[in-house]
Scaffold this active site. Structure first.
Site, PDB file in Angstrom:
ATOM      1  N   ALA A 192      -5.103  -3.261  13.106  1.00 20.16           N
ATOM      2  CA  ALA A 192      -4.502  -3.705  11.849  1.00 20.16           C
ATOM      3  C   ALA A 192      -3.507  -4.842  12.074  1.00 20.16           C
ATOM      4  O   ALA A 192      -3.414  -5.762  11.257  1.00 20.16           O
ATOM      5  CB  ALA A 192      -3.822  -2.535  11.145  1.00 20.16           C
ATOM      6  N   GLY A 210      -5.667  -7.812  12.397  1.00 19.40           N
ATOM      7  CA  GLY A 210      -6.375  -8.035  11.137  1.00 19.40           C
ATOM      8  C   GLY A 210      -5.488  -8.585  10.039  1.00 19.40           C
ATOM      9  O   GLY A 210      -5.929  -9.393   9.221  1.00 19.40           O
ATOM     10  N   ASP A 211      -4.237  -8.168  10.014  1.00 23.19           N
ATOM     11  CA  ASP A 211      -3.275  -8.679   9.042  1.00 23.19           C
ATOM     12  C   ASP A 211      -3.167 -10.193   9.160  1.00 23.19           C
ATOM     13  O   ASP A 211      -3.252 -10.919   8.170  1.00 23.19           O
ATOM     14  CB  ASP A 211      -1.920  -8.010   9.263  1.00 23.19           C
ATOM     15  CG  ASP A 211      -0.842  -8.525   8.322  1.00 23.19           C
ATOM     16  OD1 ASP A 211      -1.097  -8.631   7.108  1.00 23.19           O
ATOM     17  OD2 ASP A 211       0.264  -8.817   8.807  1.00 23.19           O
ATOM     18  N   GLY A 212      -3.013 -10.673  10.384  1.00 23.36           N
ATOM     19  CA  GLY A 212      -2.907 -12.113  10.617  1.00 23.36           C
ATOM     20  C   GLY A 212      -4.193 -12.854  10.340  1.00 23.36           C
ATOM     21  O   GLY A 212      -4.184 -13.949   9.760  1.00 23.36           O
TER      22      GLY A 212
END
Length: 141
Positions: A19, A22-24
């Protein structure tokens, strides 16, 4: 940017680590989309980005992915790994359930990035943008 270490077994990474990446990864897609739309003022960029990247928006998007049955079994597995991961941070301005679904959404994008599934990553990012832009996912403060 240096070449990633391909010796890392992404399948062994916990959902929170996926995560984190994935956020970036998702954020870059959104920032590029907003700039491509001609938005250039930082305050406007930040305000508009929230419609796509807030925990509520991401939770809504993953729910639509499930409703529309667009995730493969493997993608759903990595979403659930992120959703079910033990997090030591708490939800801000949202429920714990929404926060967990958002974490799962981000883990999915981290998995796709680390596994080199760039075409699928682009496909899902564009799908998400389309859902938000069409009003199918509504960000509420």
């Amino acid at each position: 940017m240096s070449e990633p270490d391909r010796n890392i077994d992404f399948k062994q990474l916990n959902g929170i680590t996926l995560a984190y990446l994935g956020d970036g990864v998702y954020e870059v897609f959104i920032r590029r989309h907003l700039i491509d739309e001609g938005i250039t003022k930082p305050n406007q960029l930040q305000r508009k980005a929230t419609k796509y990247v807030s925990a509520k928006a991401q939770a809504g998007l993953i729910a639509l992915m499930q409703e529309d049955q667009i995730l493969s079994d493997e993608e759903d597995y990595f979403f659930k790994r992120g959703r079910n991961a033990k997090s030591y941070t708490h939800a801000k301005n949202t429920s714990v359930v929404t926060y967990r679904f958002s974490t799962g959404f981000e883990a999915l994008f981290g998995f796709l990035s680390l596994s080199g599934q760039d075409d699928r990553l682009v496909e899902l990012a564009k799908w998400c943008i389309k859902q938000v832009d069409s009003g199918r996912v509504v960000y509420e403060k």
